[in-house]
Design a protein around this motif. Sequence first.
Motif, PDB file in Angstrom:
ATOM      1  N   LEU A   1       4.171 -17.330  17.814  1.00 52.65           N
ATOM      2  CA  LEU A   1       5.140 -17.348  16.549  1.00 52.65           C
ATOM      3  C   LEU A   1       4.193 -17.638  15.148  1.00 52.65           C
ATOM      4  N   ASP A   2       3.645 -18.737  15.117  1.00 54.10           N
ATOM      5  CA  ASP A   2       3.015 -19.119  13.975  1.00 54.10           C
ATOM      6  C   ASP A   2       1.987 -18.386  13.461  1.00 54.10           C
ATOM      7  N   ASN A   3       1.150 -17.964  14.630  1.00 54.61           N
ATOM      8  CA  ASN A   3      -0.081 -17.062  14.565  1.00 54.61           C
ATOM      9  C   ASN A   3       0.256 -15.554  14.122  1.00 54.61           C
ATOM     10  N   CYS A   4       1.336 -15.087  14.716  1.00 60.56           N
ATOM     11  CA  CYS A   4       1.769 -13.718  14.195  1.00 60.56           C
ATOM     12  C   CYS A   4       2.267 -13.958  12.896  1.00 60.56           C
ATOM     13  N   VAL A   5       2.947 -14.955  12.313  1.00 62.48           N
ATOM     14  CA  VAL A   5       3.474 -14.757  11.014  1.00 62.48           C
ATOM     15  C   VAL A   5       1.978 -15.013  10.229  1.00 62.48           C
ATOM     16  N   GLY A   6       1.149 -15.716  10.513  1.00 63.92           N
ATOM     17  CA  GLY A   6      -0.144 -15.851   9.673  1.00 63.92           C
ATOM     18  C   GLY A   6      -0.922 -14.623   9.569  1.00 63.92           C
ATOM     19  N   LEU A   7      -1.102 -13.797  10.909  1.00 58.96           N
ATOM     20  CA  LEU A   7      -1.894 -12.844  10.783  1.00 58.96           C
ATOM     21  C   LEU A   7      -1.270 -11.761   9.948  1.00 58.96           C
ATOM     22  N   PHE A   8       0.398 -11.576   9.974  1.00 55.53           N
ATOM     23  CA  PHE A   8       1.009 -10.639   9.212  1.00 55.53           C
ATOM     24  C   PHE A   8       0.826 -11.021   7.826  1.00 55.53           C
ATOM     25  N   GLY A   9       0.855 -12.260   7.326  1.00 54.24           N
ATOM     26  CA  GLY A   9       0.784 -12.467   5.950  1.00 54.24           C
ATOM     27  C   GLY A   9      -0.884 -12.184   5.457  1.00 54.24           C
ATOM     28  N   ALA A  10      -1.775 -12.685   6.093  1.00 53.48           N
ATOM     29  CA  ALA A  10      -3.182 -12.626   5.687  1.00 53.48           C
ATOM     30  C   ALA A  10      -3.571 -11.049   5.943  1.00 53.48           C
ATOM     31  N   GLY A  11      -2.913 -10.506   7.054  1.00 58.80           N
ATOM     32  CA  GLY A  11      -3.465  -9.113   7.377  1.00 58.80           C
ATOM     33  C   GLY A  11      -2.804  -8.058   6.491  1.00 58.80           C
ATOM     34  N   HIS A  12      -1.967  -8.182   5.552  1.00 59.08           N
ATOM     35  CA  HIS A  12      -1.638  -6.931   4.859  1.00 59.08           C
ATOM     36  C   HIS A  12      -1.533  -7.077   3.525  1.00 59.08           C
ATOM     37  N   ASP A  13      -1.379  -8.331   2.954  1.00 56.62           N
ATOM     38  CA  ASP A  13      -1.428  -8.190   1.558  1.00 56.62           C
ATOM     39  C   ASP A  13      -2.661  -7.955   0.781  1.00 56.62           C
ATOM     40  N   THR A  14      -3.706  -8.757   1.514  1.00 60.19           N
ATOM     41  CA  THR A  14      -4.982  -8.812   1.173  1.00 60.19           C
ATOM     42  C   THR A  14      -5.720  -7.175   0.923  1.00 60.19           C
ATOM     43  N   SER A  15      -5.563  -6.519   1.961  1.00 54.94           N
ATOM     44  CA  SER A  15      -5.940  -5.068   2.059  1.00 54.94           C
ATOM     45  C   SER A  15      -5.109  -4.210   1.201  1.00 54.94           C
ATOM     46  N   ALA A  16      -3.876  -4.428   0.988  1.00 53.82           N
ATOM     47  CA  ALA A  16      -3.269  -3.750   0.217  1.00 53.82           C
ATOM     48  C   ALA A  16      -3.644  -3.946  -1.407  1.00 53.82           C
ATOM     49  N   THR A  17      -3.942  -5.593  -1.713  1.00 57.25           N
ATOM     50  CA  THR A  17      -4.607  -5.636  -2.961  1.00 57.25           C
ATOM     51  C   THR A  17      -5.926  -4.956  -3.328  1.00 57.25           C
ATOM     52  N   ALA A  18      -6.605  -5.137  -2.253  1.00 53.97           N
ATOM     53  CA  ALA A  18      -7.960  -4.433  -2.482  1.00 53.97           C
ATOM     54  C   ALA A  18      -7.797  -2.772  -2.748  1.00 53.97           C
ATOM     55  N   LEU A  19      -6.924  -2.227  -1.902  1.00 51.72           N
ATOM     56  CA  LEU A  19      -6.870  -0.712  -1.936  1.00 51.72           C
ATOM     57  C   LEU A  19      -6.037  -0.393  -3.535  1.00 51.72           C
ATOM     58  N   THR A  20      -5.149  -1.364  -3.847  1.00 51.39           N
ATOM     59  CA  THR A  20      -4.571  -1.179  -5.140  1.00 51.39           C
ATOM     60  C   THR A  20      -5.680  -1.082  -6.285  1.00 51.39           C
ATOM     61  N   TRP A  21      -6.553  -2.023  -6.272  1.00 55.57           N
ATOM     62  CA  TRP A  21      -7.587  -2.053  -7.462  1.00 55.57           C
ATOM     63  C   TRP A  21      -8.681  -0.839  -7.249  1.00 55.57           C
ATOM     64  N   TRP A  22      -8.775  -0.527  -5.812  1.00 55.87           N
ATOM     65  CA  TRP A  22      -9.495   0.665  -5.682  1.00 55.87           C
ATOM     66  C   TRP A  22      -8.963   1.922  -6.137  1.00 55.87           C
ATOM     67  N   ILE A  23      -7.626   2.113  -6.186  1.00 52.76           N
ATOM     68  CA  ILE A  23      -7.203   3.420  -6.537  1.00 52.76           C
ATOM     69  C   ILE A  23      -7.147   3.371  -8.106  1.00 52.76           C
ATOM     70  N   GLY A  24      -7.022   2.278  -8.880  1.00 51.36           N
ATOM     71  CA  GLY A  24      -6.879   2.216 -10.248  1.00 51.36           C
ATOM     72  C   GLY A  24      -8.407   2.509 -10.855  1.00 51.36           C
ATOM     73  N   LEU A  25      -9.401   1.866  -9.977  1.00 55.44           N
ATOM     74  CA  LEU A  25     -10.736   2.177 -10.620  1.00 55.44           C
ATOM     75  C   LEU A  25     -11.233   3.607 -10.337  1.00 55.44           C
ATOM     76  N   MET A  26     -10.712   4.324  -8.834  1.00 54.52           N
ATOM     77  CA  MET A  26     -10.916   5.702  -8.831  1.00 54.52           C
ATOM     78  C   MET A  26     -10.339   6.518  -9.978  1.00 54.52           C
ATOM     79  N   ALA A  27      -9.009   6.158 -10.335  1.00 56.76           N
ATOM     80  CA  ALA A  27      -8.360   6.830 -11.309  1.00 56.76           C
ATOM     81  C   ALA A  27      -9.052   6.697 -12.701  1.00 56.76           C
ATOM     82  N   MET A  28      -9.691   5.522 -13.031  1.00 60.97           N
ATOM     83  CA  MET A  28     -10.647   5.428 -14.170  1.00 60.97           C
ATOM     84  C   MET A  28     -11.886   6.209 -14.193  1.00 60.97           C
ATOM     85  N   HIS A  29     -12.178   6.552 -12.948  1.00 60.35           N
ATOM     86  CA  HIS A  29     -13.647   7.064 -12.694  1.00 60.35           C
ATOM     87  C   HIS A  29     -13.494   8.388 -11.891  1.00 60.35           C
TER      88      HIS A  29
END
Length: 477
Positions: A261-289
């Motif tokens: 249970l604890d590892n599923c919670v950890g992987l769920f948290g660490a495993g989506h918000d980080t990648s989402a954030t990276a993609l968010t900035w990437w889309i912003g940068l693509m819009a700028m360029h």
Amino acid sequence: MTSPQSPIRPWPFGLPLLQAIRRDPLALAQSLHKQHGDIASVKVLSTHIYYLFRPEAARQVLVEHQEDFEKDQRPLDILQSVHGANVITTEGAVWERQRRILTPAFAPKRIEACAKLMAAAADECASQELPQEVGANAIIDVDALTTLITMDVILRALFSYHYQREEAAAVSQAIRSLSKQLMRELFWPVRAVPWLPYPGRAEKERSTALVRDLIRARIEARRQAMSAGAEAGEDILGLMLAARDEQATAPDAGLSDQEILDNCVGLFGAGHDTSATALTWWIGLMAMHPEIAARVRDELRGLPEDRASAVKTIMEARLLNATIKEAMRLYPPSTATFSRRALRDVPIDGQVIAKGALVLIPIWSLHHDPRWFPEPDAFRPERFMPGAPVLPRSAFMPFGIGPHFCLGQQFATVEMALIAARLVRNHDFALDQATALPAPEVNLVLKPRERLKVRFTRLAQDRQTVVPSERAERQSN
Ligand code: HEM
């Protein structure tokens, strides 16, 4: 981009310093670097904290002298109040065992198997959230979009589960609220006592229960299916349920129910918000360029036909991957590693870090150092293209280094490339009524302070664009 603030004065007990770090950890690190040079030492209450600004020094702590340091217990305790004890929030023998057992779930052949579900999550979400008629456009809250996609990816990878839209919105809201709360708690001079009232406690308990209940329900559903004769499954939960620690001598050397249970919670948290954030900035940068986005589209059209491996094909998109790396250099989702505590006196970069002192590796500062990244605030994907000047080792480390390096590095790298490719080939991105990206703000991960709104316009397909997993699917039909 955040600019350095005024110099730090030697405040009593360091408590105002703690508040200054909380207000703007990035600007504070830059200011310390400017004042103190490559090793900055500050004192908060009775603890010395060292900021190391040279990649080589970071390497000494995280790799060469890793046995002389451990993750500081305090942030681990704070995270444990939500996650429980998992591979992210433990140290020593407990961590080592969990890391050993979980590592096969992220082996290259597992990532290959996940490529199809990553592409499916991106396509389904895009078909619901983004304009589909050629020329149609809509203003999109980018972080909400990328979170929907990466949450779908991680739930499919962990549990083969596809969320309901309302469920995703509620969980996403809970994660935001928990990030804010944990960030506050990290900077309180004393630790919150769980059985005493403290600011934000009721909301934290509600959000924690919401996230943990979602995960618990998936595990219980699997156990019920298994007791009715189903297999454990090929997803990460299935692998966890079947996993045995090969180094253990005890007959039942798997993960306990609590650890799963604890590892599923950890992987769920660490495993989506980080990648989402990276993609968010990437889309912003693509819009700028837009000119770089157009070159990425051209590259994707020319990808070689490689039916055997979706991962190999997407990793061959050099410019696409360079733009993602450059986005993570400018906006690293994790702006620092967990602080490490020296277990004994350790010589680092010509200075002795005394036993008990804390060391912080400010990833954001390493990534913005003009010594290795000239014009550090400029978006230049060519820094990561073949033929670019060689970087000092560890000058770029969005996923950390050493034994605690990100367990999901390969997973995230493939996920981001596949999602980014599918978004950029079908849509043009433009900033809506803005000429710059919002300022970044550390909320556990590095989020835009104000919502990033981008106009997505559906593009015509001038010819059937090559997209790895679709191709593979067409072939298998
Ligand atoms: C762009 C996406 C990601 C970034 C930038 C990122 C960054 C990091 C960093 C910097 C660390 C090391 C922290 C330290 O040494 O103090 C780390 C650890 C970790 N990450 Fe990621 N991560 C990402 C995605 C993921 C994904 C997708 C997963 C899992 C599905 C994941 C799971 C983990 C785990 C389990 C650890 C702890 C490893 C250990 O201590 O042994 N991460 N991550």
